[in-house]
Design an enzyme around this catalytic site. Sequence first.
Site, PDB file in Angstrom:
ATOM      1  N   ASP A 205      -6.055  11.434 -20.394  1.00 23.23           N
ATOM      2  CA  ASP A 205      -4.763  12.129 -20.446  1.00 23.23           C
ATOM      3  C   ASP A 205      -4.887  13.590 -20.833  1.00 23.23           C
ATOM      4  O   ASP A 205      -3.922  14.202 -21.317  1.00 23.23           O
ATOM      5  CB  ASP A 205      -3.829  11.385 -21.410  1.00 23.23           C
ATOM      6  CG  ASP A 205      -3.529   9.987 -20.899  1.00 23.23           C
ATOM      7  OD1 ASP A 205      -3.197   9.859 -19.715  1.00 23.23           O
ATOM      8  OD2 ASP A 205      -3.656   9.019 -21.675  1.00 23.23           O
TER       9      ASP A 205
ATOM     10  N   ASP B 158      -1.336   6.742 -13.137  1.00 22.30           N
ATOM     11  CA  ASP B 158      -0.878   7.859 -13.966  1.00 22.30           C
ATOM     12  C   ASP B 158      -1.803   9.077 -13.858  1.00 22.30           C
ATOM     13  O   ASP B 158      -1.376  10.220 -14.017  1.00 22.30           O
ATOM     14  CB  ASP B 158      -0.807   7.460 -15.453  1.00 22.30           C
ATOM     15  CG  ASP B 158      -0.353   6.041 -15.706  1.00 22.30           C
ATOM     16  OD1 ASP B 158      -0.520   5.193 -14.811  1.00 22.30           O
ATOM     17  OD2 ASP B 158       0.142   5.765 -16.797  1.00 22.30           O
TER      18      ASP B 158
END
Length: 379
Positions: free
Chosen positions: A101, A158
């Site tokens: 991330d 994602d």
Amino acid sequence: MAYQVKAADREWADGIYKKLNSKLKAECARMGDWIPYIPKDGRYHDLETPEKIFWWTNGFWPGMLWQMYNASKDEVFRGTAEAVIKRFDRALEMYEGLHHDLGFMWLHTAVADYRLTGNKDSRRRGLHAANLLAGRYNPAGRFIRAWNGDRTGWIIIDCMMNIPLLYWASRETDDPRFKMIAQNHAHTTNDILVRADGSCNHIAILSPETGECLELPGGQGYASGSSWTRGQAWGLYGFVLSYLHTLDKKYLDTSKKIAHYFIANSAKNEWLPLVDFRAPAEPVKYDSTSAMIGACGLLELADQTGEFEAPLYYDAAIKLLRTCEKNFADWNTETDGIMGKGTGSYHGGPADTEVPIIYGDYFFTEAILRILGKNFLIW
Ligand code: GLY
């Protein structure tokens, strides 16, 4: 831009922008350098433990502040963002706790700072993060691993939103390696996670030795084979961003395919966003964050397509935004969080089910600023 923002939508968005200004300034005054996530009893709190510095959502609050600073030039937003982003340096120093991330975390903090102010320290922070993301690349399987521990072959949809950090690093250093990694990952994601009908799997477990797909677990949706709405939104927005950065038309086509599936399923539920498009009719569970992310992706698609296609994407984005604002938004400046009914995962507990979540507010803000032509591309 291939589409014309309708006067009524501009007027609506202008009213929302004024409310965003008041509410976000009240939150800045209450929070100082805190890093918020989900309010409890109507109030945000800072990270609960030092380890939470690695949490994937930490960049969204400063990202929202940079968007508002860019739109308004109000120093309150810039000052608060600068105070928050210094805290991220500890995460780079203790990098073993980081996952894939890095894009969500550093595009919204240091890279946004560098883009808007030219801060050279923030350029270095962004490149450091990009190198860590590139270091997660598996050349045999041509993918970026998502998480740590024994999950060596896991990829998730994602990550399409993290790879713009690599596109930025390639441009910044004039070195194509970062972009090559991003494109290889996007191709693998397209082949394995995006289904033929435009829906997406959340997770795939690949062999870390060969890249062969071994399993497609359910992830944050209802079950394996279902259709976690936020995952669809990550794919929709992520692929159009890869198109924007590479001009590879395959990515645009994939984004459009996911968008058509997303629009059809959203319309079926009167534009109120369910947590999973393929879950039992009862209990009804909403996730407004998926609608906010999807709306931003649809507005980007409207920018990237011609006059006969763009209205489909623009109108759908407006429907999602206006429906969610009308039903879920909280404009009380005494409470924290704006967009209610965000949900972390289908089977999660009450703490992250149908509550305001910081990334819902970030994407809502980005979408409103897009409609007003006041946003900057953070991705
Ligand atoms: N794993 C990121 C998300 O919840 O969307």
